[in-house]
Design an enzyme around this catalytic site. Structure first.
Site, PDB file in Angstrom:
ATOM      1  N   PHE A 114       0.837  -1.271  -0.095  1.00  0.00           N
ATOM      2  CA  PHE A 114       0.011   0.037   0.054  1.00  0.00           C
ATOM      3  C   PHE A 114       0.944   1.384  -0.048  1.00  0.00           C
ATOM      4  CE2 PHE A 114       0.809   0.325   4.544  1.00  0.00           C
ATOM      5  CZ  PHE A 114       0.570   1.578   4.874  1.00  0.00           C
ATOM      6  N   LYS A 115       2.209   1.177   0.636  1.00  0.00           N
ATOM      7  CA  LYS A 115       3.080   2.368   0.447  1.00  0.00           C
ATOM      8  C   LYS A 115       3.211   2.807  -0.918  1.00  0.00           C
ATOM      9  CE  LYS A 115       3.581   1.748   5.023  1.00  0.00           C
ATOM     10  NZ  LYS A 115       4.926   1.379   5.516  1.00  0.00           N
ATOM     11  N   ASP A 116       2.938   2.232  -1.990  1.00  0.00           N
ATOM     12  CA  ASP A 116       3.118   2.653  -3.254  1.00  0.00           C
ATOM     13  C   ASP A 116       1.941   3.630  -3.718  1.00  0.00           C
ATOM     14  OD1 ASP A 116       5.210   1.029  -4.050  1.00  0.00           O
ATOM     15  OD2 ASP A 116       3.745  -0.606  -4.635  1.00  0.00           O
ATOM     16  N   THR A 147       7.660   0.767   3.409  1.00  0.00           N
ATOM     17  CA  THR A 147       8.258   2.187   2.988  1.00  0.00           C
ATOM     18  C   THR A 147       9.452   2.422   2.126  1.00  0.00           C
ATOM     19  OG1 THR A 147       6.898   3.136   5.007  1.00  0.00           O
ATOM     20  CG2 THR A 147       8.480   4.336   3.841  1.00  0.00           C
TER      21      THR A 147
END
Length: 477
Positions: A114-116, A147
């Site tokens: 999800f950090k993308d 991250t």
């Protein structure tokens, strides 16, 4: 809706109001606090409804435009289009796993996490601002797993940016290490610190707090202390609400509430939901899911905040959440105490002096006023949840998402859709998936090549001076 100018101040009161672009480059505020909007932008129901037909990049430009009022809207639209160009057409798919729970698919980006979602935008935004200012930036960050790879993949090869990413030795999955350490771009520097994530984070904060060193070497941040990350993550709360309410009759959509369960480590992802709720997304509850390092769960259940030492931070099978001192909690505390910088300072002074803060008198407000509840998931819970979800729906979920699903089940309410934010693809945690289900996940040739590639990393003791010397020798100027 009128686009009003938004400026940013520090949670600790020592920073003059500044525009969004400056907060991107600063990272930690000069007074040691975190940048927050002087006034949170708001979205009315008509505007929200008008966004229903937008694509994800278009919606991102609209939401981010409320934060980045100093960046022309056409530039934001170009940046968001570029940020999500390599994602599937459905950038954030929603899919039901039964039992009243829907997954919000946030792992379709290049590093399968999800950090993308925020980091791809941040890479575009930093390049835009640095080009405009004719400056360079040396990013110093800390990662507990995702991250780092998301930042490095978003910033690799960019001429005006170097990345110094600290990670805890032996605390990430083999896949997470390979995603970072296999990169050989000249502007990417991986540093494995002997310690845990909180040790890495403390080093970053100490360097950011030394203003002379920070300015001399043009240091910035991409951890969730960077307000740009928080703003970009708020977008998918808007998106998920719009997609869920597509199935609701138009006359019932206004104010239709949903709840979100969020696997939480550094409190950044759920803070974005807190901001989205404050901006006008009809969110009933934000359900914080912790793993065995459940300092945040203890705080939201009892009102007592008691950070743990590195020695007391467990290495778990959801390693990106192995954090015992959540940086972004400061932004929530800032709201809790009425945005009073003196009370924020008192909060952290108490931690320094006695190791904990007792806000139990305020604890009823956490749910009643802010809609935040919490729970803890263990390794056994993760395995059981991964297995149960697969048996019921055929879906395989990663261990962090499993923490979210487990805690979400404890907070289901009739007629309130429960959305769990997916954290990563299960391939990143193949050993845990095998333990839970017996399934051997197949990797693409590209991913297998990444795992087998030579790794480039500098091992370092937990020593501030050694880190300073390394950065000074490799930084862009």
């Amino acid at each position: 809706m009128t686009r009003t100018d938004v400026r940013y101040v520090s949670t600790r009161g020592g920073m003059a109001p500044q525009p969004f672009s400056e907060t991107l480059l600063e990272g930690l505020a000069p007074d040691g606090g975190l940048a927050v909007p002087a006034q949170l932008p708001s979205v009315d129901a008509e505007t929200l409804e008008g966004w229903r037909a937008l694509t994800y990049p278009q919606l991102a430009a609209e939401v981010l435009g409320l934060f980045a009022t100093d960046i022309p809207r056409e530039d934001l639209a170009r940046m968001t289009a570029a940020a999500y160009a390599d994602f599937p057409d459905e950038v954030v798919p929603l899919r039901s796993i039964g039992g009243g729970i829907t997954l919000v698919g946030l792992s379709e980006g290049p590093t399968l996490a999800f950090k993308d979602m925020a980091m791809q935008f941040l890479g575009q935004a930093l390049s835009h601002v640095l080009e405009r200012k004719d400056q360079v930036l040396n990013i110093v960050g800390a990662t507990s797993g995702d991250t780092g790879s998301a930042a490095e993949h978003a910033l690799r090869g960019k001429e005006r940016v170097s990345v110094f990413m600290l990670s805890p030795q032996g605390r990430m999955s083999p896949f997470q290490r390979a995603q970072m350490y296999s990169l050989d771009d000249a502007n990417v520097h991986n540093i494995a610190v002997a310690g845990v994530f909180d040790d890495c984070q403390n080093l970053v904060k100490r360097l950011s707090g030394d203003l002379d060193f920070k300015h001399a070497h043009r240091l910035g941040a991409v951890n969730s202390i960077n307000l740009g990350r928080i703003a970009a993550q708020a977008v998918y709360y808007f998106w998920a609400w719009l997609r869920v309410t597509d199935a609701v009759e138009p006359e019932f959509r206004r104010g239709f509430e949903v709840s979100f369960a969020v696997p939480s480590g550094n409190f950044g992802n759920i803070l974005s939901g807190f901001y989205a709720k404050g901006m006008g997304v009809p969110i009933r509850r934000l359900v914080l899911a912790a793993n065995e390092n459940n300092v945040l769960d203890e705080f939201f259940r009892t009102g007592v905040y008691r950070p743990r030492s590195a020695a007391d931070t467990y290495a778990t099978s959801s390693p990106s959440m192995d954090i015992s001192k959540a940086s972004n909690l400061e932004r929530f505390i800032h709201e809790l105490v009425g945005r009073d910088p003196r009370r924020v300072a008192d909060f952290f002074r108490a931690i320094d002096e006695q190791g904990f803060v007792d806000l139990s008198a305020e604890q009823p407000r956490f749910d009643a006023e802010f809609g935040i509840v919490s729970g803890t998931s263990t390794h056994a819970d993760r395995l059981a949840t991964i297995r149960a979800v697969h048996e019921a729906s055929g879906e395989l979920i990663d261990p962090h998402t499993a923490d979210g699903v487990k805690v979400a089940r404890d907070h289901l309410e009739p007629d309130v859709p429960m959305l769990v934010l997916e954290t990563a693809k299960p391939q990143k945690f193949a050993e845990t998936i095998r333990e839970a289900t017996g399934i051997e996940l197949e990797l693409s040739p590209e991913l297998r090549g990444m795992l087998d590639a030579p790794q480039h990393v500098t091992e370092m003791v937990d020593d501030e001076q050694a880190l300073r010397e390394f950065i000074a020798a490799h930084a862009l100027h």
